[in-house]
Design an enzyme around this catalytic site. Structure first.
Site, mmCIF file in Angstrom:
data_model
loop_
_atom_site.group_PDB
_atom_site.id
_atom_site.type_symbol
_atom_site.label_atom_id
_atom_site.label_comp_id
_atom_site.label_asym_id
_atom_site.label_seq_id
_atom_site.Cartn_x
_atom_site.Cartn_y
_atom_site.Cartn_z
ATOM 1 N NE ARG A 182 121.194 -52.528 158.472
ATOM 2 C CZ ARG A 182 121.637 -53.022 159.648
ATOM 3 N NH1 ARG A 182 122.892 -53.351 159.806
ATOM 4 N NH2 ARG A 182 120.801 -53.184 160.650
ATOM 5 C CG ASP A 211 133.193 -39.844 140.829
ATOM 6 O OD1 ASP A 211 133.046 -40.863 140.125
ATOM 7 O OD2 ASP A 211 132.291 -38.997 140.996
ATOM 8 C CE LYS A 233 125.448 -41.451 136.157
ATOM 9 N NZ LYS A 233 126.440 -40.652 136.834
ATOM 10 C CE1 TYR A 241 127.032 -36.073 138.723
ATOM 11 C CE2 TYR A 241 126.984 -36.791 141.008
ATOM 12 C CZ TYR A 241 126.366 -36.669 139.788
ATOM 13 O OH TYR A 241 125.093 -37.145 139.621
HETATM 14 C C1 PLP Z 1 126.224 -39.846 137.986
HETATM 15 C C2 PLP Z 1 127.510 -39.587 138.666
HETATM 16 C C3 PLP Z 1 127.652 -39.817 140.034
HETATM 17 C C4 PLP Z 1 126.498 -40.203 140.911
HETATM 18 O O1 PLP Z 1 125.903 -41.396 140.625
HETATM 19 P P1 PLP Z 1 124.367 -41.704 140.994
HETATM 20 O O2 PLP Z 1 124.315 -43.179 140.877
HETATM 21 O O3 PLP Z 1 123.539 -40.955 140.001
HETATM 22 O O4 PLP Z 1 124.153 -41.219 142.410
HETATM 23 C C5 PLP Z 1 128.888 -39.593 140.594
HETATM 24 N N1 PLP Z 1 129.927 -39.158 139.869
HETATM 25 C C6 PLP Z 1 129.832 -38.941 138.556
HETATM 26 C C7 PLP Z 1 131.035 -38.485 137.815
HETATM 27 C C8 PLP Z 1 128.628 -39.121 137.912
HETATM 28 O O5 PLP Z 1 128.529 -38.841 136.606
#
Ligand code: PLP
Length: 397
Positions: A62, A188, A213, A116
């Site tokens: 971990r 973010d 993403k 988000y």
């Molecule tokens: C998709 C997304 C997330 C979350 O990511 P996951 O890997 O799907 O949990 C956070 N912030 C934004 C802006 C996103 O588009």
């Protein structure tokens, strides 16, 4: 920092080299995928050495292996101003960990209204239950955010551009206001990621990225990361250890693989997206295009100042019509598939209700809004697909 990339050439090279330290690869091109829980200590002395070095040497699965160190090291070195990175099983898990690292019961959090949706749900749910109060602010507030601080404001959360409506935030002005109040800035940074939007160099303390993403880029695995400034790294490292979240080795491998082509994918997807956005801006069925490089997008001058290049994601507002009428557009598309997430190699389209979750600002009434993720398909094919969809939509009026 002198070892940070300063030009596109350097960045392209760094994407190839990052994380491939000889001590981890042992001369093979890619770091191996270690599946590990137990680490074996052959002697009492080795056991004691591991205990003294549990954050940097093999200790327990971990806590990291050469596979995870390679990705963490790569993300830190690609992020201007980054001092360290920790991995999480998803982007949302990374955001939750950053918030929990910084906030304590009784604290106040300033959260951008365009955030988000799962981030908003976390603030209004678990964080509220822990006695952490969130208030929402206009993404275009800029330096005037200073008026929204309370004596117990511990952090400001930014997300630029917003992932549905693409308002661009003045991160340097917000960070200066936060610093003057001894507050931290959590970003973010899923849109720009480590290579496009230097949020830490612009003054943020923690950069959360959903690697699901663009970094993974193939819509087949989930992973998140938090990269911290030198000031915030001790806090983040301790919280990550306590939370016990970690990245699974095969997913980390997919992220390392994705990193090698991230630059060329982003260049191509960003260029196709901008060209399609410009075409849509002149289309009679479209009222407004929300792409941060276009003047129709609030904050586009800040975007030009702060972000190296646009990614392949944008939205557009229809001139007329209603939600049910969107079926004529989206039900018969050939290349644009309908589904959540973005950043993959394939194009996606998603109808949005951007006003649904706002509390500090109002989304102007108007036609329906659609978001597109532009993939690696040929631009002419994508344009023809959208043009046919817009024609089916417009035939209803
Ligand atoms: C998709 C997304 C997330 C979350 O990511 P996951 O890997 O799907 O949990 C956070 N912030 C934004 C802006 C996103 O588009």
């Amino acid at each position: 920092m002198s070892d940070q990339p300063t030009s596109q050439e350097q960045l392209a090279t760094r994407l190839v080299e990052a994380g491939r330290r000889e001590e981890w690869t042992h001369g093979i091109v890619n770091p191996p995928v270690y599946h590990a829980s137990t680490v074996i200590f052959p002697t009492l002395a080795a056991y004691e050495a591991a205990n003294a070095n549990f954050e940097t040497a093999l200790f327990y699965g971990r806590r990291g292996t050469p596979t995870t160190w390679a990705l963490e090291d790569a993300l830190t070195s690609l992020t201007p101003g980054g001092a360290g990175t920790r991995l999480f099983p998803s982007g949302v898990a990374a955001i939750a960990a950053a918030l929990l690292a910084v906030l304590r019961g009784g604290d106040h959090l300033l959260m951008v209204d365009s955030t988000y949706e799962p981030t908003r749900t976390l603030c209004n749910g678990l964080l509220a239950n822990m006695g952490i109060e969130t208030s929402y602010y206009d993404p275009l507030v800029g330096g005037a955010i200073t008026e929204l601080f309370r004596p117990n404001t511990r952090a400001v959360f930014v997300e630029s551009p917003g992932s549905l409506t693409f308002e661009v935030q003045d991160i340097p002005a917000i960070a200066a206001a936060a610093r003057a109040r001894d507050s931290l800035v959590i970003a973010d940074n899923t849109y720009g990621g480590p290579t496009l939007y230097p949020v830490l160099a612009l003054g943020a303390d923690l950069s959360c990225v959903s690697l699901t993403k663009y970094v993974i880029g193939h819509s087949d695995a989930m992973l998140g990361a938090v990269t911290a400034s030198a000031r915030a790294w001790p806090l983040m490292k301790a919280a990550a250890g306590q939370l016990g979240q970690c990245g699974a080795p095969d997913d980390v491998f997919l992220a390392l693989r994705g990193l090698r082509t991230l630059g060329v994918r982003l260049d191509r997807q960003g260029a196709t997206a901008l060209s399609l956005a410009q075409w849509l801006a002149g289309h009679p069925a479209v009222e407004r295009v929300l792409h941060p490089s276009l003047p129709s997008c609030p904050g586009h001058a800040l975007f030009a100042r702060d972000c190296a290049a646009p990614a392949g994601l944008f939205s557009f507002v229809m001139r007329q019509g209603s939600w049910p009428q969107l079926a004529a557009l989206v039900d018969h598309l050939r290349y644009f598939k309908m589904g959540f997430s973005w950043g993959g190699y394939e194009s996606l389209i998603l109808p949005l209700r951007p006003g649904k979750n706002r509390t500090a600002t109002r989304w102007p009434a108007g036609g329906p809004v659609l978001r597109v993720n532009i993939g690696l398909e040929d631009e002419a094919d994508l344009k023809a697909d959208l043009a046919a969809g817009l024609e089916r939509y417009s035939a209803q009026f």
